[in-house]
Design a protein around this motif. Structure first.
Motif, PDB file in Angstrom:
ATOM      1  N   ASN A 272     -20.840 -47.371  50.526  1.00  0.00           N
ATOM      2  CA  ASN A 272     -21.182 -46.164  49.744  1.00  0.00           C
ATOM      3  C   ASN A 272     -20.244 -44.982  50.005  1.00  0.00           C
ATOM      4  O   ASN A 272     -20.599 -43.827  49.737  1.00  0.00           O
ATOM      5  N   ALA A 273     -19.070 -45.267  50.537  1.00  0.00           N
ATOM      6  CA  ALA A 273     -18.126 -44.180  50.837  1.00  0.00           C
ATOM      7  C   ALA A 273     -17.503 -43.633  49.552  1.00  0.00           C
ATOM      8  O   ALA A 273     -17.588 -44.242  48.478  1.00  0.00           O
ATOM      9  N   VAL A 274     -16.895 -42.466  49.707  1.00  0.00           N
ATOM     10  CA  VAL A 274     -16.238 -41.803  48.575  1.00  0.00           C
ATOM     11  C   VAL A 274     -14.789 -41.502  48.966  1.00  0.00           C
ATOM     12  O   VAL A 274     -14.524 -41.053  50.086  1.00  0.00           O
ATOM     13  N   ALA A 275     -13.870 -41.767  48.036  1.00  0.00           N
ATOM     14  CA  ALA A 275     -12.475 -41.361  48.240  1.00  0.00           C
ATOM     15  C   ALA A 275     -12.125 -40.353  47.159  1.00  0.00           C
ATOM     16  O   ALA A 275     -12.282 -40.627  45.968  1.00  0.00           O
ATOM     17  N   ASN A 301     -19.689 -50.764  47.163  1.00  0.00           N
ATOM     18  CA  ASN A 301     -20.031 -49.650  46.249  1.00  0.00           C
ATOM     19  C   ASN A 301     -19.206 -48.400  46.533  1.00  0.00           C
ATOM     20  O   ASN A 301     -19.742 -47.280  46.600  1.00  0.00           O
ATOM     21  N   ILE A 302     -17.917 -48.592  46.726  1.00  0.00           N
ATOM     22  CA  ILE A 302     -17.068 -47.433  47.061  1.00  0.00           C
ATOM     23  C   ILE A 302     -16.643 -46.715  45.782  1.00  0.00           C
ATOM     24  O   ILE A 302     -16.300 -47.353  44.786  1.00  0.00           O
ATOM     25  N   THR A 303     -16.713 -45.392  45.801  1.00  0.00           N
ATOM     26  CA  THR A 303     -16.304 -44.604  44.631  1.00  0.00           C
ATOM     27  C   THR A 303     -14.960 -43.951  44.888  1.00  0.00           C
ATOM     28  O   THR A 303     -14.784 -43.281  45.915  1.00  0.00           O
ATOM     29  N   VAL A 304     -14.032 -44.118  43.963  1.00  0.00           N
ATOM     30  CA  VAL A 304     -12.731 -43.459  44.067  1.00  0.00           C
ATOM     31  C   VAL A 304     -12.652 -42.455  42.919  1.00  0.00           C
ATOM     32  O   VAL A 304     -12.821 -42.833  41.761  1.00  0.00           O
ATOM     33  N   ALA A 305     -12.460 -41.187  43.242  1.00  0.00           N
ATOM     34  CA  ALA A 305     -12.452 -40.156  42.192  1.00  0.00           C
ATOM     35  C   ALA A 305     -11.168 -39.337  42.226  1.00  0.00           C
ATOM     36  O   ALA A 305     -10.810 -38.783  43.259  1.00  0.00           O
ATOM     37  N   GLY A 306     -10.482 -39.277  41.116  1.00  0.00           N
ATOM     38  CA  GLY A 306      -9.342 -38.366  40.963  1.00  0.00           C
ATOM     39  C   GLY A 306      -9.885 -36.989  40.617  1.00  0.00           C
ATOM     40  O   GLY A 306     -10.830 -36.877  39.841  1.00  0.00           O
ATOM     41  N   VAL A 307      -9.300 -35.956  41.211  1.00  0.00           N
ATOM     42  CA  VAL A 307      -9.821 -34.598  41.018  1.00  0.00           C
ATOM     43  C   VAL A 307      -8.674 -33.615  40.835  1.00  0.00           C
ATOM     44  O   VAL A 307      -7.789 -33.531  41.677  1.00  0.00           O
ATOM     45  N   VAL A 308      -8.684 -32.881  39.751  1.00  0.00           N
ATOM     46  CA  VAL A 308      -7.616 -31.888  39.542  1.00  0.00           C
ATOM     47  C   VAL A 308      -8.210 -30.540  39.143  1.00  0.00           C
ATOM     48  O   VAL A 308      -9.238 -30.467  38.469  1.00  0.00           O
TER      49      VAL A 308
END
Ligand code: BGC
Ligand code: ZN
Ligand code: ZN
Length: 364
Positions: A272-275, A301-308
């Protein structure tokens, strides 16, 4: 039409010149602003190096005024009754909306068709000039003059506030906190020790994570001390990767944009980690992953999110954090501004001063 000195580039080719440019004076201007400080970041250096192909000049022009991080003073204002008056400190927004639905609700940071502009980056002149004109809606007021020495950090910090908003949203899909409802013992690793790395690490502590800022080389002792004073540990992972990955990683924040580094640490993300991917570096070398890497992410269930970028609300929150941190940590934050330059010192765009956290240009 008047003339001002400005720091310009020829986007996307690059280069940097301190030169006189013509400044169009709008007939019905709302605010005339004078930069006090403008910050220099990896984006500016990338544009100057010609390594950010998404940068472009304003339509029909052959150059782009640099600068998206700034603290300004109001020189003139058409109407003093709109919450901002002559002499006030303000931070201008980087991103200006296009016509999409997200842009039209005040969230150009989440623009859905790319039809927005960014001052000093994409199609809109930036803030590195003696003065410029803007509209009140594009300004965030810094009412506390106590933080005027650090308020130039509002712009990079607003990215962090948005990054954590994304974390809040995506971490909600499962119970993320521990059994005692806190984040005690949850491990956050922030890759990169530029301004964004520091600010992401500070916010990570604010959330309650055990926080480690990492890089593949050592950093100045004084910079390690500053991280420590905010409760953040520093590890040079070229020497001690084991210490970084021991216990796994619950929140990975990348400010480097280097795929080799990102994939290296993603292999240690916990269930459940987040990147959060924030850094960009279009010229970083290729790095490979195989099917077992995808399996790893899926099975956990790892979430990878691009953020700008960020919206006006995040600038306002950033200012509140600057006030709080200044109150708690005194001058520690001012020490993040490691050097002040004259606008004519264009060398700072092409070589990073030793021990730099944030270099700024001081506009007299
Ligand atoms: C700025 C963001 C901008 C981004 C573009 C960053 O340095 O802080 O506002 O969206 O560059 O890549
Ligand atoms: Zn920047
Ligand atoms: Zn848009």
């Amino acid at each position: 039409m008047s003339s001002v000195m400005a720091l310009t580039t020829r986007a996307p080719r690059g280069g940097v010149t301190y030169e006189i440019i013509d400044l169009e004076e709008p007939e019905n201007f709302e605010v005339k602003l004078k930069p006090v400080y403008t910050g220099i970041c990896g984006t500016d250096r990338g544009i100057v190096r010609g390594s950010l192909p998404f940068a472009y000049n304003p339509e029909g022009e052959d150059r782009l005024v640099l600068g998206h991080e700034s603290l300004c003073r109001v020189l003139e204002i058409a109407d003093n009754n709109l919450g901002i008056k002559k002499g006030d400190y303000v931070v201008p927004l980087v991103r200006r909306p296009g016509g999409c639905v997200n842009c039209s609700i005040g969230r150009p940071d989440n623009c859905s068709d790319g039809d927005k502009h960014e001052a000093g980056i994409t199609g809109l002149h930036g803030f590195m000039r003696e003065h410029f004109y803007d509209r009140i809606e594009n300004l965030v007021k810094v009412s506390d003059s106590n933080i005027s020495d650090i308020a130039v950090l509002t712009e990079p910090l607003k990215n962090v506030v948005k990054g954590f908003e994304v974390f809040d949203v995506v971490s909600r899909r499962a119970v993320y906190a521990g059994k005692d409802s806190t984040l005690d013992g949850k491990r956050s690793v922030v890759v990169g020790t530029g301004t964004q790395g520091y600010l992401y690490a500070f916010m990570s502590r604010e959330y309650g994570f055990d926080t480690m800022a990492v890089n593949r080389h050592p950093i100045e002792d004084s910079n390690v001390e500053m991280l420590n004073s905010f409760g953040v540990n520093f590890v040079d992972y070229s020497k001690n990767e084991g210490e970084v990955v021991k216990g796994g990683i619950d929140l990975l924040i990348d400010t480097s944009g280097d795929p080799g580094t990102v994939f290296r640490f993603m292999k240690y993300l916990n269930y459940n980690a987040v990147a959060i991917l924030f850094g960009t570096n279009g010229k970083a070398p290729e790095a490979q992953v195989d099917g077992s890497f995808i399996d790893y992410l899926v099975e956990r269930n790892i979430t990878v999110a691009g953020v700008v970028d960020a919206a006006k609300t995040h600038y306002e929150t950033a200012i509140r954090y600057l006030r709080k941190w200044k109150y708690i940590h005194g001058d520690a934050l001012s020490n993040m501004i490691t050097a002040k330059f004259d606008p004519a010192d264009t060398g700072v765009f092409t070589s990073k001063p030793h021990g730099e956290i944030k270099s700024v240009i001081k506009w007299s």
